[in-house]
Design a protein around this motif. Structure first.
Motif, mmCIF file in Angstrom:
data_model
loop_
_atom_site.group_PDB
_atom_site.id
_atom_site.type_symbol
_atom_site.label_atom_id
_atom_site.label_comp_id
_atom_site.label_asym_id
_atom_site.label_seq_id
_atom_site.Cartn_x
_atom_site.Cartn_y
_atom_site.Cartn_z
ATOM 1 N N SER A 82 0.262 -1.014 0.243
ATOM 2 C CA SER A 82 -0.240 -0.447 0.262
ATOM 3 C C SER A 82 0.402 1.050 -0.653
ATOM 4 N N PHE A 83 1.730 1.128 0.910
ATOM 5 C CA PHE A 83 3.272 2.316 0.842
ATOM 6 C C PHE A 83 3.327 2.753 -0.862
ATOM 7 N N LEU A 84 3.857 1.444 -1.367
ATOM 8 C CA LEU A 84 4.626 1.421 -2.653
ATOM 9 C C LEU A 84 3.414 2.081 -3.728
ATOM 10 N N PHE A 85 2.322 1.943 -3.727
ATOM 11 C CA PHE A 85 0.431 2.064 -4.585
ATOM 12 C C PHE A 85 0.704 4.360 -4.438
ATOM 13 N N ARG A 110 0.971 5.395 -11.469
ATOM 14 C CA ARG A 110 1.288 4.556 -12.433
ATOM 15 C C ARG A 110 1.692 3.098 -11.830
ATOM 16 N N ILE A 111 2.027 3.490 -10.702
ATOM 17 C CA ILE A 111 2.586 1.800 -9.530
ATOM 18 C C ILE A 111 0.845 1.431 -9.697
ATOM 19 N N ALA A 128 -0.574 -0.255 -12.595
ATOM 20 C CA ALA A 128 0.389 -1.343 -13.128
ATOM 21 C C ALA A 128 -0.571 -2.254 -12.072
ATOM 22 N N LEU A 129 0.040 -2.427 -11.280
ATOM 23 C CA LEU A 129 0.046 -3.382 -9.890
ATOM 24 C C LEU A 129 -1.135 -4.159 -9.413
ATOM 25 N N PHE A 130 -2.146 -2.922 -8.831
ATOM 26 C CA PHE A 130 -3.601 -3.444 -8.150
ATOM 27 C C PHE A 130 -4.781 -4.575 -8.876
ATOM 28 N N PRO A 131 -3.848 -4.592 -10.496
ATOM 29 C CA PRO A 131 -4.943 -5.878 -10.550
ATOM 30 C C PRO A 131 -4.085 -7.041 -10.487
#
Length: 310
Positions: free
Chosen positions: A129-132, A137-138, A141-144
């Motif tokens: 979550s901290f990365l998101f 854009r991150i 790209a990664l949540f799906p």
């Protein structure tokens, strides 16, 4: 020549001190009468015990549970159901005490896997979550892929993880952590995004760094969402641990409650199966109560969700 206004009419009468102070005394007397408590009057009493919300939250569910158990016992006794179909609550409790040597050890194994998986899911979910929140854009790209982990049945993935990871305990912890991971990611990310725009503009105006904004603005705003995710994730970690034990099918000293359920089903020992199910249910309730208590401790002093008494 006479003056148009007599001096007697110009001069203002001087009020006596007694007359000037009497209205003030008359006005203050009722106020003192209302504020002063008569001698012998008792202090305000506390509400009755059953009218207190804390007592109601405990007593009302217990009363419903006792009614359901009594109804269960009555139906089993009246219909003369055999124990291999539906055991009575009394027989289930007897089995729980007589087989506690095996069920207690299995309970400890299941709780250990659940707690380890919950800790792993919490740490990993918060870091993701901290990365998101650092970049849209991150997150896009990664949540799906986080959603993909949520919708993939753990029963289909668990055999592969058990084959790839040689240690049975580690493989079951990974399986349970995958089940409990998504609520932490989803709720914490939503909380980190749900900040007050005015406060965010104030931080930008004062040229706060990303780390300062994350720790001092986003993290306090995300705490209610984070603890809401913990309450969901704790139950999912228990479910994931039980499912992983079903798939692994480990016996011996490393057997959890799922193995006890399987073994009792093969032996048609239905009272023992119900006793194991009761332990799993009580463990889930205990985890939820613990998370609710942690939420109250962390948010009870300042957040409206815990300070409201409606």
């Amino acid at each position: 020549m006479s003056t148009p206004f007599p001096s007697a009419s110009i001069a203002s009468p001087v009020a006596s001190p007694v007359a000037a102070s009497s209205p003030v005394t008359a006005r203050s007397a009722p106020a003192q009468a209302t504020t002063a408590r008569p001698a012998g009057q008792a202090a305000p009493q506390r509400p009755p015990l059953m009218a207190q919300p804390r007592v109601q939250r405990v007593v009302y569910p217990m009363l419903v549970g006792l009614v359901l158990i009594a109804l269960w016992q009555g139906l089993v006794t009246a219909m003369e159901l055999p124990p291999y179909l539906v055991p009575s609550p009394i027989l289930m409790m007897k089995t729980l005490f007589t087989d506690w040597a095996a069920l207690g050890g299995s309970l400890w194994v299941t709780v250990k896997i659940t707690v380890l998986a919950f800790v792993v899911a919490t740490v990993a979910g918060v870091l993701v979550s901290f990365l998101f929140v650092q970049s849209k854009r991150i997150e896009t790209a990664l949540f799906p892929y986080a959603v993909l982990l949520q919708v993939t049945p753990i029963v289909a993935v668990a055999p592969l993880i058990i084959i790839w990871v040689k240690d049975p305990t580690a493989s079951m912890v990974i399986c349970a952590a995958l089940v409990a991971l998504f609520p932490i990611i989803s709720n914490t990310t939503l909380g980190l995004r749900s900040v007050d725009p005015d406060l965010q503009s104030y931080f930008q105006l004062n040229r706060a760094t990303r780390l300062q904004t994350l720790l001092r603005l986003r993290t306090p705003s995300a705490l209610p969402y984070f603890f809401g995710g913990l309450r969901i994730s704790s139950g999912l970690a228990l479910i994931g641990a039980v499912v992983a034990e079903f798939v692994a099918g480990t016996g011996g000293q490393g057997a959890g409650l799922a193995y006890q359920i399987l073994q009792a089903g093969f032996q048609l020992n239905i009272p023992r199966m119900f006793a194991a199910l009761l332990l799993i249910s009580l463990t889930g309730v205990a985890l939820f109560v613990l998370m609710a208590w942690l939420t109250r401790v962390a948010l009870g002093g300042w957040h409206a969700s815990e300070t409201s008494h409606d």
